[in-house]
Design a protein around this motif. Structure first.
Motif, mmCIF file in Angstrom:
data_model
loop_
_atom_site.group_PDB
_atom_site.id
_atom_site.type_symbol
_atom_site.label_atom_id
_atom_site.label_comp_id
_atom_site.label_asym_id
_atom_site.label_seq_id
_atom_site.Cartn_x
_atom_site.Cartn_y
_atom_site.Cartn_z
ATOM 1 N N TRP A 66 99.977 86.064 39.651
ATOM 2 C CA TRP A 66 100.466 85.498 38.395
ATOM 3 C C TRP A 66 99.900 86.315 37.243
ATOM 4 N N SER A 67 100.450 86.117 36.060
ATOM 5 C CA SER A 67 100.039 86.916 34.905
ATOM 6 C C SER A 67 99.903 86.040 33.676
ATOM 7 N N GLY A 68 99.216 86.582 32.703
ATOM 8 C CA GLY A 68 99.017 85.868 31.449
ATOM 9 C C GLY A 68 99.081 86.823 30.267
ATOM 10 N N ARG A 69 99.345 86.285 29.103
ATOM 11 C CA ARG A 69 99.484 87.127 27.913
ATOM 12 C C ARG A 69 98.153 87.529 27.310
ATOM 13 N N ALA A 70 97.115 86.738 27.536
ATOM 14 C CA ALA A 70 95.839 87.055 26.904
ATOM 15 C C ALA A 70 94.688 86.484 27.722
ATOM 16 N N PHE A 78 96.981 90.562 34.893
ATOM 17 C CA PHE A 78 97.507 90.037 36.146
ATOM 18 C C PHE A 78 96.340 89.460 36.928
ATOM 19 N N MET A 79 96.594 88.343 37.602
ATOM 20 C CA MET A 79 95.588 87.723 38.448
ATOM 21 C C MET A 79 96.083 87.750 39.892
ATOM 22 N N PHE A 80 95.293 88.358 40.752
ATOM 23 C CA PHE A 80 95.615 88.472 42.170
ATOM 24 C C PHE A 80 94.806 87.412 42.914
ATOM 25 N N GLU A 81 95.478 86.383 43.390
ATOM 26 C CA GLU A 81 94.831 85.351 44.197
ATOM 27 C C GLU A 81 95.003 85.744 45.657
ATOM 28 N N THR A 124 87.609 82.199 56.304
ATOM 29 C CA THR A 124 88.421 82.656 55.182
ATOM 30 C C THR A 124 87.677 82.474 53.871
ATOM 31 N N ARG A 125 87.975 83.364 52.927
ATOM 32 C CA ARG A 125 87.421 83.291 51.571
ATOM 33 C C ARG A 125 88.553 83.494 50.583
ATOM 34 N N ASP A 126 88.585 82.657 49.559
ATOM 35 C CA ASP A 126 89.586 82.790 48.502
ATOM 36 C C ASP A 126 89.015 83.625 47.374
ATOM 37 N N LEU A 127 89.747 84.653 46.974
ATOM 38 C CA LEU A 127 89.293 85.618 45.977
ATOM 39 C C LEU A 127 90.240 85.616 44.789
ATOM 40 N N SER A 128 89.697 85.805 43.603
ATOM 41 C CA SER A 128 90.490 85.953 42.383
ATOM 42 C C SER A 128 90.109 87.270 41.735
ATOM 43 N N TYR A 129 91.092 88.126 41.522
ATOM 44 C CA TYR A 129 90.836 89.467 40.989
ATOM 45 C C TYR A 129 91.699 89.664 39.752
ATOM 46 N N LYS A 130 91.079 89.827 38.609
ATOM 47 C CA LYS A 130 91.796 90.018 37.350
ATOM 48 C C LYS A 130 91.877 91.502 37.025
ATOM 49 N N LYS A 161 105.381 88.380 45.406
ATOM 50 C CA LYS A 161 104.452 87.550 44.632
ATOM 51 C C LYS A 161 104.023 86.284 45.353
ATOM 52 N N VAL A 162 104.888 85.730 46.191
ATOM 53 C CA VAL A 162 104.572 84.425 46.781
ATOM 54 C C VAL A 162 104.897 84.290 48.258
ATOM 55 N N ALA A 163 105.841 85.048 48.793
ATOM 56 C CA ALA A 163 106.385 84.727 50.116
ATOM 57 C C ALA A 163 105.659 85.401 51.274
ATOM 58 N N MET A 164 105.119 86.603 51.082
ATOM 59 C CA MET A 164 104.582 87.360 52.202
ATOM 60 C C MET A 164 103.142 87.780 51.942
ATOM 61 N N VAL A 165 102.366 87.854 53.008
ATOM 62 C CA VAL A 165 100.995 88.335 52.888
ATOM 63 C C VAL A 165 101.000 89.860 52.878
ATOM 64 N N PRO A 166 99.969 90.493 52.316
ATOM 65 C CA PRO A 166 99.902 91.960 52.346
ATOM 66 C C PRO A 166 99.882 92.487 53.781
ATOM 67 N N VAL A 167 100.487 93.639 53.980
ATOM 68 C CA VAL A 167 100.566 94.256 55.305
ATOM 69 C C VAL A 167 99.448 95.280 55.455
ATOM 70 N N ALA A 168 98.591 95.082 56.461
ATOM 71 C CA ALA A 168 97.529 96.044 56.752
ATOM 72 C C ALA A 168 98.147 97.264 57.434
#
Length: 237
Positions: A66-70, A78-81, A124-130, A161-168
């Motif tokens: 997801w993204s934000g203006r400020a 952009f925020m990568f969850e 599992t660990r949940d990460l937030s990367y701005k 953005k929402v449907a698929m996990v990253p491919v290793a």
């Protein structure tokens, strides 16, 4: 839709991390960083069924963008969850970063490395990367760790953005894996002509033979009104 249809991603070679004093630890989430958390958890739940099985290297089993203006510095971001699952054995000195990519497979913005420390097997660990970055076509997540004193690394490519996990990339090292990027079309209603363009990559470790892509044209209700088979180049990628 098959992997050879209009999906998209890019491949970038990874030479391994060079860590500097600019490396960061996982940041404490500020209030404005929580905006996408509920949607991210919902996406992770839907993606769980398609998550790869545990292996000797870590996997991302959830992704939401997801993204934000400020942000707190008044800059768009952009925020990568991400949801990361550990390998089948403990790994230490883990770290990761996000790199945004353009349709020509070149990096647009490289984020800083973030320390993760130890990765517990199967946990599992949940990460937030701005990341402050302009709009991009796809991104990759680079992981590095130590396994019994030996260095390990992995790249995962993400395009949805929402449907698929990253491919290793290690998961597709022994097979062809076709993906399409940057799809565009121009339609002349009077002449009933459509011009379609896209980029095509094989990010797998084996060539794809006799490739045939099916282009599907849909109406505003999602119904296919026309389809066309296309053989890129000579069919081998």
């Amino acid at each position: 839709m098959s992997r050879g249809h209009l999906l998209f991603a890019v491949l970038l070679l990874f030479s391994g991390p060079v860590l500097t004093a600019a490396d960061k630890k996982e940041p404490a989430n500020l209030a404005w960083m929580e905006a996408g958390k509920a949607d991210a958890k919902a996406a992770f739940a839907k993606q769980a069924a398609a998550a790869p099985k545990p292996t000797t290297y870590p996997h991302f089993v959830g992704e939401y963008l997801w993204s934000g203006r400020a942000d707190d510095n008044y800059k768009p971001f952009f925020m990568f969850e991400l949801r990361l699952r550990g390998a089948t054995r403990p790994l230490t000195s883990a770290r990761y970063r996000v790199v945004t990519l353009d349709p020509l497979r070149k990096p647009q913005t490289s984020g800083p490395w973030v320390d993760l420390g130890q990765l517990v097997p199967g946990v599992t660990r949940d990460l937030s990367y701005k990341l402050n970055a302009p709009t991009f076509q796809a991104f990759q997540v680079e992981l590095a760790w130590k396994d019994g004193g030996k260095d390990g690394q992995e790249i995962s490519i993400a395009w949805d953005k929402v449907a698929m996990v990253p491919v290793a990339l290690s998961d597709v090292a022994t097979l062809p894996f076709l993906i399409s990027l940057n799809q565009n079309y121009e339609h002349d209603a009077n002449l009933k002509i459509a011009t379609v363009s896209f980029h095509l990559w094989n990010i797998g470790g084996r060539p794809a033979k006799e490739v045939v892509q099916t282009l599907q044209f849909k109406d505003d209700k999602g119904k296919t009104v026309h389809s066309h088979e296309f053989k890129p180049l000579k069919g081998d990628i």
